[in-house]
Design a protein around this motif. Structure first.
Motif: not given
Length: 515
Positions: A104-119
Protein backbone atom coordinates in the motif's frame (compact mmCIF):
# COMPACT_ATOMS: atom_id res chain seq x y z
CA UNK A 1 44.93 -16.05 23.25
CA UNK A 2 46.47 -16.40 19.81
CA UNK A 3 47.95 -13.31 18.22
CA UNK A 4 46.01 -13.82 15.00
CA UNK A 5 42.80 -15.63 14.13
CA UNK A 6 41.37 -17.08 10.97
CA UNK A 7 37.93 -15.55 11.68
CA UNK A 8 36.92 -12.88 14.17
CA UNK A 9 33.20 -12.52 14.84
CA UNK A 10 31.90 -9.31 16.45
CA UNK A 11 28.72 -10.25 18.32
CA UNK A 12 27.28 -13.55 19.53
CA UNK A 13 23.56 -13.33 18.73
CA UNK A 14 21.41 -15.04 16.10
CA UNK A 15 23.91 -14.27 13.33
CA UNK A 16 27.29 -14.26 15.05
CA UNK A 17 26.61 -17.07 17.50
CA UNK A 18 25.18 -19.33 14.79
CA UNK A 19 28.14 -18.62 12.51
CA UNK A 20 30.57 -19.51 15.31
CA UNK A 21 28.74 -22.81 15.76
CA UNK A 22 29.04 -23.59 12.04
CA UNK A 23 32.79 -22.83 12.00
CA UNK A 24 33.68 -24.45 15.32
CA UNK A 25 34.42 -27.94 13.98
CA UNK A 26 36.65 -26.63 11.16
CA UNK A 27 39.79 -26.51 13.31
CA UNK A 28 40.28 -22.89 12.25
CA UNK A 29 41.09 -20.31 14.92
CA UNK A 30 37.83 -18.53 15.71
CA UNK A 31 37.46 -15.53 18.03
CA UNK A 32 34.10 -14.22 19.23
CA UNK A 33 34.12 -10.68 20.64
CA UNK A 34 31.00 -10.04 22.71
CA UNK A 35 30.22 -6.63 24.15
CA UNK A 36 28.34 -8.11 27.09
CA UNK A 37 28.87 -10.87 29.62
CA UNK A 38 27.00 -14.03 30.50
CA UNK A 39 23.49 -13.12 31.54
CA UNK A 40 23.25 -14.09 35.22
CA UNK A 41 20.84 -16.88 36.12
CA UNK A 42 18.92 -15.37 39.03
CA UNK A 43 15.33 -15.10 40.32
CA UNK A 44 14.96 -11.73 38.59
CA UNK A 45 15.09 -13.51 35.22
CA UNK A 46 11.41 -14.32 35.74
CA UNK A 47 10.41 -11.24 37.71
CA UNK A 48 8.12 -9.05 35.57
CA UNK A 49 8.83 -5.96 37.68
CA UNK A 50 12.59 -6.40 37.34
CA UNK A 51 12.42 -7.07 33.60
CA UNK A 52 9.67 -4.73 32.42
CA UNK A 53 9.54 -1.95 35.00
CA UNK A 54 13.04 -1.67 36.39
CA UNK A 55 14.70 -2.48 33.03
CA UNK A 56 17.20 -4.63 34.87
CA UNK A 57 18.77 -6.10 31.75
CA UNK A 58 18.43 -3.20 29.32
CA UNK A 59 21.59 -1.51 28.07
CA UNK A 60 22.52 1.84 29.59
CA UNK A 61 23.13 3.22 26.10
CA UNK A 62 21.74 6.59 25.17
CA UNK A 63 20.65 7.05 21.57
CA UNK A 64 19.02 10.08 19.97
CA UNK A 65 16.17 10.52 17.53
CA UNK A 66 16.28 12.83 14.51
CA UNK A 67 15.15 15.73 16.70
CA UNK A 68 17.99 15.28 19.15
CA UNK A 69 15.80 13.76 21.86
CA UNK A 70 17.64 11.19 23.98
CA UNK A 71 16.15 7.77 24.65
CA UNK A 72 17.17 4.43 26.09
CA UNK A 73 16.99 1.77 23.36
CA UNK A 74 15.54 -1.61 24.24
CA UNK A 75 18.73 -3.51 23.44
CA UNK A 76 20.51 -6.16 25.47
CA UNK A 77 24.23 -6.87 25.53
CA UNK A 78 24.83 -10.43 26.68
CA UNK A 79 26.30 -13.59 25.23
CA UNK A 80 23.50 -14.67 22.87
CA UNK A 81 22.53 -11.11 22.01
CA UNK A 82 18.88 -10.26 21.47
CA UNK A 83 17.91 -13.92 21.46
CA UNK A 84 18.24 -14.00 25.26
CA UNK A 85 14.98 -12.02 25.40
CA UNK A 86 13.17 -13.00 22.21
CA UNK A 87 9.99 -15.06 22.19
CA UNK A 88 11.67 -17.86 20.17
CA UNK A 89 9.03 -17.63 17.41
CA UNK A 90 11.17 -18.94 14.54
CA UNK A 91 9.36 -18.28 11.26
CA UNK A 92 10.69 -18.60 7.75
CA UNK A 93 10.04 -15.60 5.55
CA UNK A 94 7.27 -16.39 3.10
CA UNK A 95 8.45 -17.33 -0.39
CA UNK A 96 6.93 -14.13 -1.82
CA UNK A 97 9.00 -12.01 0.57
CA UNK A 98 12.13 -12.77 -1.46
CA UNK A 99 10.68 -11.13 -4.56
CA UNK A 100 9.54 -7.57 -5.21
CA UNK A 101 6.20 -6.95 -3.50
CA UNK A 102 3.86 -4.05 -4.10
CA UNK A 103 2.57 -2.65 -0.80
CA UNK A 104 0.00 0.00 0.00
CA UNK A 105 2.83 2.40 0.87
CA UNK A 106 5.33 1.47 -1.85
CA UNK A 107 7.61 -1.32 -2.98
CA UNK A 108 9.33 -3.95 -0.88
CA UNK A 109 12.46 -4.76 -2.92
CA UNK A 110 13.57 -8.20 -4.08
CA UNK A 111 16.45 -10.04 -2.44
CA UNK A 112 19.57 -11.01 -4.43
CA UNK A 113 18.97 -14.63 -3.40
CA UNK A 114 15.78 -16.65 -3.69
CA UNK A 115 13.85 -18.64 -1.15
CA UNK A 116 15.20 -21.76 -2.82
CA UNK A 117 18.76 -20.63 -2.06
CA UNK A 118 18.00 -20.28 1.64
CA UNK A 119 15.59 -23.21 2.05
CA UNK A 120 18.20 -25.87 2.95
CA UNK A 121 19.69 -23.53 5.53
CA UNK A 122 16.27 -22.82 7.01
CA UNK A 123 15.96 -26.56 7.50
CA UNK A 124 19.38 -26.73 9.18
CA UNK A 125 18.56 -23.77 11.42
CA UNK A 126 15.25 -25.32 12.46
CA UNK A 127 17.07 -28.50 13.38
CA UNK A 128 19.81 -26.65 15.30
CA UNK A 129 17.38 -24.44 17.22
CA UNK A 130 14.94 -27.30 17.89
CA UNK A 131 11.91 -25.70 16.24
CA UNK A 132 8.52 -27.27 16.98
CA UNK A 133 5.70 -26.96 14.46
CA UNK A 134 3.59 -28.52 11.68
CA UNK A 135 4.72 -27.73 8.14
CA UNK A 136 1.85 -26.80 5.83
CA UNK A 137 -0.71 -26.13 8.56
CA UNK A 138 -0.25 -22.45 7.68
CA UNK A 139 -1.50 -21.98 4.08
CA UNK A 140 1.25 -19.38 3.44
CA UNK A 141 3.99 -21.75 4.64
CA UNK A 142 6.81 -21.90 2.08
CA UNK A 143 7.91 -25.30 0.74
CA UNK A 144 9.98 -27.47 3.04
CA UNK A 145 10.23 -30.72 4.89
CA UNK A 146 8.62 -31.39 8.26
CA UNK A 147 9.70 -29.55 11.37
CA UNK A 148 12.22 -31.53 13.41
CA UNK A 149 9.99 -31.51 16.50
CA UNK A 150 6.21 -31.81 17.00
CA UNK A 151 4.29 -28.61 17.75
CA UNK A 152 3.93 -27.25 21.24
CA UNK A 153 0.35 -28.11 22.18
CA UNK A 154 -2.14 -25.37 22.94
CA UNK A 155 -3.32 -24.92 26.49
CA UNK A 156 -7.14 -25.05 26.88
CA UNK A 157 -8.01 -21.37 26.32
CA UNK A 158 -5.71 -21.09 23.30
CA UNK A 159 -7.10 -24.35 21.92
CA UNK A 160 -10.58 -22.80 22.18
CA UNK A 161 -9.30 -19.76 20.30
CA UNK A 162 -7.78 -22.05 17.66
CA UNK A 163 -11.10 -23.89 17.27
CA UNK A 164 -13.14 -20.66 17.13
CA UNK A 165 -10.85 -19.19 14.45
CA UNK A 166 -11.20 -22.38 12.40
CA UNK A 167 -14.96 -22.28 12.84
CA UNK A 168 -15.20 -18.83 11.20
CA UNK A 169 -13.22 -20.06 8.19
CA UNK A 170 -9.71 -18.91 9.12
CA UNK A 171 -6.56 -21.03 9.21
CA UNK A 172 -4.80 -20.77 12.57
CA UNK A 173 -1.62 -22.81 13.00
CA UNK A 174 0.81 -23.87 15.68
CA UNK A 175 3.48 -21.20 15.95
CA UNK A 176 7.01 -22.45 15.15
CA UNK A 177 8.69 -22.31 18.57
CA UNK A 178 12.33 -22.86 19.46
CA UNK A 179 12.10 -24.47 22.89
CA UNK A 180 13.66 -27.52 24.53
CA UNK A 181 10.38 -29.26 25.24
CA UNK A 182 9.48 -32.92 25.01
CA UNK A 183 5.84 -33.22 26.00
CA UNK A 184 6.03 -37.01 25.74
CA UNK A 185 8.68 -37.06 28.48
CA UNK A 186 8.01 -34.00 30.64
CA UNK A 187 10.19 -35.26 33.48
CA UNK A 188 13.21 -35.03 31.17
CA UNK A 189 12.23 -31.76 29.50
CA UNK A 190 13.95 -28.52 30.59
CA UNK A 191 11.00 -26.34 29.49
CA UNK A 192 8.13 -26.06 31.98
CA UNK A 193 5.99 -23.92 29.64
CA UNK A 194 6.55 -20.85 31.75
CA UNK A 195 4.62 -17.65 31.14
CA UNK A 196 7.96 -15.91 31.50
CA UNK A 197 9.37 -16.62 28.04
CA UNK A 198 8.57 -13.84 25.60
CA UNK A 199 10.63 -10.85 26.69
CA UNK A 200 12.31 -12.68 29.56
CA UNK A 201 15.57 -14.64 29.75
CA UNK A 202 15.02 -18.31 30.53
CA UNK A 203 16.26 -19.22 33.99
CA UNK A 204 16.29 -22.90 32.98
CA UNK A 205 18.22 -22.42 29.70
CA UNK A 206 15.28 -24.14 28.00
CA UNK A 207 14.70 -21.48 25.36
CA UNK A 208 16.58 -22.03 22.10
CA UNK A 209 18.68 -18.88 22.24
CA UNK A 210 22.06 -18.36 20.61
CA UNK A 211 24.01 -18.65 23.85
CA UNK A 212 22.61 -22.06 24.81
CA UNK A 213 22.27 -23.55 21.33
CA UNK A 214 25.28 -22.11 19.52
CA UNK A 215 27.91 -20.31 21.61
CA UNK A 216 28.29 -22.68 24.54
CA UNK A 217 28.74 -25.73 22.28
CA UNK A 218 31.13 -23.78 20.03
CA UNK A 219 33.51 -22.79 22.82
CA UNK A 220 33.92 -26.39 23.92
CA UNK A 221 36.27 -26.62 20.93
CA UNK A 222 39.85 -25.59 21.69
CA UNK A 223 40.07 -23.54 18.51
CA UNK A 224 37.17 -21.23 19.50
CA UNK A 225 37.76 -18.37 21.93
CA UNK A 226 35.11 -16.11 23.46
CA UNK A 227 36.14 -12.73 24.86
CA UNK A 228 33.37 -11.09 26.88
CA UNK A 229 32.95 -7.43 27.86
CA UNK A 230 34.67 -6.48 24.61
CA UNK A 231 33.12 -3.43 22.93
CA UNK A 232 34.57 -3.05 19.45
CA UNK A 233 35.23 0.61 18.71
CA UNK A 234 36.55 0.57 15.15
CA UNK A 235 38.01 -1.51 12.35
CA UNK A 236 41.32 -0.47 10.81
CA UNK A 237 42.41 -1.30 7.24
CA UNK A 238 45.61 -1.54 5.28
CA UNK A 239 46.77 1.38 3.15
CA UNK A 240 44.71 0.24 0.19
CA UNK A 241 41.51 0.14 2.23
CA UNK A 242 40.75 -3.30 0.79
CA UNK A 243 41.37 -5.38 3.92
CA UNK A 244 40.62 -5.03 7.62
CA UNK A 245 43.93 -5.50 9.44
CA UNK A 246 42.99 -4.76 13.05
CA UNK A 247 39.99 -4.70 15.35
CA UNK A 248 40.21 -2.15 18.15
CA UNK A 249 38.15 -3.03 21.21
CA UNK A 250 37.63 -1.85 24.75
CA UNK A 251 37.98 -4.99 26.87
CA UNK A 252 37.12 -4.48 30.52
CA UNK A 253 38.14 -0.84 30.21
CA UNK A 254 41.43 -1.40 28.36
CA UNK A 255 42.10 -0.97 24.64
CA UNK A 256 43.13 -4.16 22.86
CA UNK A 257 43.78 -5.00 19.22
CA UNK A 258 42.88 -8.24 17.49
CA UNK A 259 43.93 -9.46 14.06
CA UNK A 260 42.08 -11.89 11.85
CA UNK A 261 42.17 -13.04 8.25
CA UNK A 262 38.40 -12.63 8.01
CA UNK A 263 36.28 -10.24 10.06
CA UNK A 264 32.54 -10.76 10.50
CA UNK A 265 30.37 -8.05 12.04
CA UNK A 266 27.16 -9.11 13.79
CA UNK A 267 26.44 -6.45 16.39
CA UNK A 268 22.81 -5.70 15.54
CA UNK A 269 21.52 -3.46 12.77
CA UNK A 270 22.09 -0.17 14.56
CA UNK A 271 25.43 -1.05 16.13
CA UNK A 272 26.85 -2.75 13.04
CA UNK A 273 26.13 0.42 11.08
CA UNK A 274 27.62 2.46 13.92
CA UNK A 275 30.83 0.43 13.81
CA UNK A 276 31.26 0.82 10.07
CA UNK A 277 30.56 4.55 10.23
CA UNK A 278 32.98 4.97 13.14
CA UNK A 279 35.68 3.17 11.10
CA UNK A 280 35.99 5.92 8.48
CA UNK A 281 39.50 6.52 7.15
CA UNK A 282 41.23 8.15 4.19
CA UNK A 283 40.17 5.35 1.85
CA UNK A 284 36.65 5.20 3.29
CA UNK A 285 35.91 8.80 4.28
CA UNK A 286 32.16 8.24 4.75
CA UNK A 287 32.55 5.06 6.75
CA UNK A 288 34.06 1.65 6.08
CA UNK A 289 32.60 -0.02 2.97
CA UNK A 290 30.33 2.99 2.46
CA UNK A 291 31.20 4.21 -1.01
CA UNK A 292 27.54 3.64 -1.91
CA UNK A 293 26.38 5.85 1.00
CA UNK A 294 24.09 2.99 2.04
CA UNK A 295 25.60 2.15 5.43
CA UNK A 296 23.04 3.05 8.08
CA UNK A 297 20.25 3.67 5.59
CA UNK A 298 16.99 1.74 5.08
CA UNK A 299 16.47 0.96 8.77
CA UNK A 300 13.36 -1.18 9.31
CA UNK A 301 11.87 -2.78 12.43
CA UNK A 302 8.25 -3.73 11.59
CA UNK A 303 5.00 -1.90 12.06
CA UNK A 304 3.79 -3.69 15.17
CA UNK A 305 0.93 -3.48 17.61
CA UNK A 306 0.36 -5.31 20.87
CA UNK A 307 -3.09 -5.42 22.43
CA UNK A 308 -5.06 -7.53 24.81
CA UNK A 309 -8.61 -8.74 24.49
CA UNK A 310 -10.71 -9.58 27.54
CA UNK A 311 -11.89 -13.18 27.47
CA UNK A 312 -15.37 -14.02 28.69
CA UNK A 313 -13.79 -16.80 30.70
CA UNK A 314 -10.50 -16.80 32.58
CA UNK A 315 -7.35 -17.38 30.59
CA UNK A 316 -4.97 -19.30 32.82
CA UNK A 317 -2.59 -20.10 29.96
CA UNK A 318 1.06 -20.11 30.95
CA UNK A 319 2.81 -20.53 27.59
CA UNK A 320 0.56 -18.48 25.32
CA UNK A 321 2.77 -18.13 22.26
CA UNK A 322 1.63 -21.27 20.44
CA UNK A 323 -0.83 -19.85 17.89
CA UNK A 324 -0.33 -17.88 14.70
CA UNK A 325 -2.53 -16.63 11.85
CA UNK A 326 -1.39 -15.61 8.36
CA UNK A 327 -4.70 -15.55 6.45
CA UNK A 328 -4.18 -11.86 5.61
CA UNK A 329 -0.41 -11.98 5.16
CA UNK A 330 -0.58 -11.24 1.43
CA UNK A 331 -3.94 -9.44 1.41
CA UNK A 332 -7.55 -10.48 0.77
CA UNK A 333 -10.45 -9.69 -1.55
CA UNK A 334 -11.07 -6.33 0.14
CA UNK A 335 -7.44 -5.18 0.44
CA UNK A 336 -5.13 -6.20 -2.37
CA UNK A 337 -1.89 -5.39 -0.56
CA UNK A 338 0.02 -7.49 1.98
CA UNK A 339 -1.09 -6.98 5.58
CA UNK A 340 0.92 -9.20 7.89
CA UNK A 341 1.14 -11.73 10.68
CA UNK A 342 -0.98 -12.32 13.79
CA UNK A 343 0.52 -14.17 16.73
CA UNK A 344 0.20 -14.35 20.46
CA UNK A 345 2.53 -12.35 22.66
CA UNK A 346 3.69 -13.55 26.07
CA UNK A 347 1.00 -13.72 28.75
CA UNK A 348 0.59 -10.38 30.49
CA UNK A 349 0.67 -9.87 34.25
CA UNK A 350 -0.18 -6.94 36.54
CA UNK A 351 3.42 -5.68 36.91
CA UNK A 352 3.64 -5.31 33.13
CA UNK A 353 0.73 -2.84 33.19
CA UNK A 354 2.41 -0.40 35.53
CA UNK A 355 2.65 2.94 33.84
CA UNK A 356 0.65 1.96 30.76
CA UNK A 357 -1.75 4.83 30.16
CA UNK A 358 -4.32 2.84 28.19
CA UNK A 359 -4.62 0.24 30.91
CA UNK A 360 -4.49 2.67 33.84
CA UNK A 361 -7.64 4.34 32.51
CA UNK A 362 -9.51 1.06 32.85
CA UNK A 363 -8.42 0.38 36.42
CA UNK A 364 -11.79 1.47 37.95
CA UNK A 365 -13.64 -0.96 35.67
CA UNK A 366 -11.24 -3.88 35.89
CA UNK A 367 -8.70 -4.41 38.61
CA UNK A 368 -5.30 -5.16 37.14
CA UNK A 369 -5.39 -8.66 38.56
CA UNK A 370 -8.80 -9.42 37.07
CA UNK A 371 -7.66 -7.98 33.77
CA UNK A 372 -4.58 -10.20 33.72
CA UNK A 373 -6.68 -13.27 34.56
CA UNK A 374 -8.96 -12.66 31.56
CA UNK A 375 -6.42 -11.18 29.13
CA UNK A 376 -5.64 -12.84 25.80
CA UNK A 377 -2.64 -11.04 24.34
CA UNK A 378 -2.11 -10.51 20.59
CA UNK A 379 0.80 -9.22 18.54
CA UNK A 380 0.37 -7.90 15.00
CA UNK A 381 3.32 -7.38 12.64
CA UNK A 382 3.16 -5.64 9.29
CA UNK A 383 6.01 -4.67 7.02
CA UNK A 384 7.57 -1.26 7.17
CA UNK A 385 9.37 -0.41 3.93
CA UNK A 386 13.05 0.47 3.49
CA UNK A 387 13.39 4.23 3.12
CA UNK A 388 16.86 5.79 2.66
CA UNK A 389 16.21 8.56 5.19
CA UNK A 390 15.23 6.08 7.90
CA UNK A 391 18.78 5.64 9.00
CA UNK A 392 21.53 5.39 11.59
CA UNK A 393 24.06 8.21 11.76
CA UNK A 394 26.51 9.33 14.44
CA UNK A 395 26.56 12.62 16.31
CA UNK A 396 29.75 14.52 17.15
CA UNK A 397 30.28 12.32 20.22
CA UNK A 398 29.93 9.11 18.22
CA UNK A 399 26.50 8.24 19.64
CA UNK A 400 23.80 6.57 17.56
CA UNK A 401 21.27 8.92 16.00
CA UNK A 402 18.27 6.91 14.81
CA UNK A 403 16.11 8.85 12.35
CA UNK A 404 12.84 7.14 11.59
CA UNK A 405 9.54 8.21 10.08
CA UNK A 406 6.73 5.65 9.99
CA UNK A 407 5.49 4.40 6.64
CA UNK A 408 3.09 1.82 5.18
CA UNK A 409 0.85 1.96 8.26
CA UNK A 410 -2.44 1.19 6.52
CA UNK A 411 -1.79 -2.59 6.30
CA UNK A 412 -1.41 -2.70 10.10
CA UNK A 413 -4.72 -0.86 10.51
CA UNK A 414 -6.42 -3.25 8.09
CA UNK A 415 -5.02 -6.24 9.97
CA UNK A 416 -6.17 -4.81 13.30
CA UNK A 417 -9.71 -4.27 11.99
CA UNK A 418 -9.96 -7.84 10.78
CA UNK A 419 -8.89 -9.28 14.11
CA UNK A 420 -11.16 -6.89 15.99
CA UNK A 421 -14.09 -7.79 13.77
CA UNK A 422 -13.86 -11.44 14.79
CA UNK A 423 -13.61 -10.94 18.56
CA UNK A 424 -17.28 -11.50 19.28
CA UNK A 425 -16.94 -14.94 17.65
CA UNK A 426 -13.87 -15.79 19.73
CA UNK A 427 -15.30 -15.63 23.23
CA UNK A 428 -14.02 -12.08 23.83
CA UNK A 429 -15.61 -8.84 25.00
CA UNK A 430 -15.73 -6.88 21.71
CA UNK A 431 -15.67 -3.50 23.49
CA UNK A 432 -12.59 -4.14 25.60
CA UNK A 433 -9.74 -4.27 23.12
CA UNK A 434 -6.87 -2.61 24.97
CA UNK A 435 -3.60 -1.42 23.40
CA UNK A 436 -0.46 -2.49 25.20
CA UNK A 437 2.77 -0.56 25.22
CA UNK A 438 5.33 -3.28 24.66
CA UNK A 439 8.14 -0.93 25.76
CA UNK A 440 6.56 0.52 28.85
CA UNK A 441 9.16 3.02 30.00
CA UNK A 442 9.63 4.69 26.63
CA UNK A 443 7.68 7.47 25.01
CA UNK A 444 9.57 7.15 21.71
CA UNK A 445 8.21 4.21 19.69
CA UNK A 446 11.49 3.67 17.83
CA UNK A 447 13.11 2.74 21.17
CA UNK A 448 11.47 -0.68 20.83
CA UNK A 449 13.96 -1.93 18.28
CA UNK A 450 13.67 -5.70 18.76
CA UNK A 451 13.31 -6.50 15.04
CA UNK A 452 15.77 -3.93 13.70
CA UNK A 453 17.19 -4.70 10.25
CA UNK A 454 18.32 -3.32 6.93
CA UNK A 455 21.19 -0.90 7.61
CA UNK A 456 23.95 -2.79 5.71
CA UNK A 457 21.90 -4.48 3.06
CA UNK A 458 23.15 -6.95 0.50
CA UNK A 459 22.56 -6.82 -3.24
CA UNK A 460 24.08 -7.31 -6.65
CA UNK A 461 24.70 -3.62 -7.41
CA UNK A 462 27.54 -2.01 -5.40
CA UNK A 463 26.01 1.41 -5.98
CA UNK A 464 22.81 0.52 -4.07
CA UNK A 465 24.06 -2.03 -1.53
CA UNK A 466 26.91 -2.53 0.93
CA UNK A 467 27.33 -6.31 0.71
CA UNK A 468 27.33 -8.85 -2.10
CA UNK A 469 25.10 -11.93 -2.11
CA UNK A 470 27.56 -13.77 0.17
CA UNK A 471 27.29 -10.91 2.69
CA UNK A 472 30.86 -9.76 1.95
CA UNK A 473 31.43 -6.02 1.67
CA UNK A 474 31.74 -4.92 -1.97
CA UNK A 475 34.67 -2.67 -1.08
CA UNK A 476 36.54 -4.71 1.54
CA UNK A 477 37.79 -8.18 0.68
CA UNK A 478 37.74 -9.75 4.15
CA UNK A 479 34.72 -8.06 5.78
CA UNK A 480 31.34 -9.75 6.19
CA UNK A 481 28.10 -8.85 8.02
CA UNK A 482 25.69 -11.58 9.18
CA UNK A 483 23.14 -10.00 11.53
CA UNK A 484 19.82 -8.69 10.22
CA UNK A 485 21.60 -5.62 8.85
CA UNK A 486 21.89 -7.47 5.54
CA UNK A 487 18.10 -7.64 4.98
CA UNK A 488 16.90 -5.64 1.92
CA UNK A 489 13.36 -5.95 3.35
CA UNK A 490 11.94 -7.46 6.52
CA UNK A 491 8.70 -9.19 5.57
CA UNK A 492 6.12 -9.42 8.35
CA UNK A 493 7.37 -12.33 10.46
CA UNK A 494 10.04 -12.50 13.14
CA UNK A 495 13.49 -12.18 11.51
CA UNK A 496 15.59 -14.39 13.83
CA UNK A 497 15.36 -17.67 11.92
CA UNK A 498 16.32 -15.94 8.67
CA UNK A 499 19.42 -14.48 10.36
CA UNK A 500 20.30 -17.94 11.70
CA UNK A 501 19.79 -19.65 8.33
CA UNK A 502 21.81 -17.02 6.52
CA UNK A 503 24.65 -17.33 9.05
CA UNK A 504 24.81 -21.05 8.24
CA UNK A 505 24.85 -20.19 4.52
CA UNK A 506 27.65 -17.66 4.94
CA UNK A 507 29.43 -20.14 7.20
CA UNK A 508 29.60 -22.66 4.36
CA UNK A 509 30.94 -19.94 2.07
CA UNK A 510 33.64 -19.06 4.61
CA UNK A 511 34.61 -22.70 5.07
CA UNK A 512 35.16 -22.94 1.31
CA UNK A 513 37.18 -19.73 1.38
CA UNK A 514 39.31 -20.86 4.32
CA UNK A 515 40.14 -24.10 2.54
Amino acid sequence: MADEYDVIIVGSGAGGGTLAHRLATSGKRILILERGDWLPREPENWDATAVFVDNRYISKDTWYDQHGKAFQPQVHYFVGGATKFYGAALYRLREADFGELKHHGGISPAWPISYTDLAPYYEQAEDLYQVHGIRGEDPTDPPGGPYPYPPVSHEPRIQELFDDLSRVGLHPFHSPNGVMLDEANPAFSPCIRSATCDGFPCLLHAKSDAEVIAVRPAITHDNVTLVRNAEVRRLETDASGRAVTSIVADVDGEEQRFTGSIVVVSAGAANSAKLLLASANDRHPSGLANGSDQVGRNYVFHNSRAFLAISMEKNDTRFQKTLGLNDWYLGDDDFEFPMGNVQMVGKSSPPMYRGEKHIAKLAPEFTLQEMAEHAVDFWLSAEDLPVPDNRVTLNKDGDVVLSYTQNNREPLEQLYRRVKGHLSHLGMHPHHLIPRDAYMKNDIPVAGCAHQAGTVRFGRDPSTSVLDSDCKAHEVDNLYVVDTSFFPSIGAVNPALTAMANALRVGDHLLDRLR
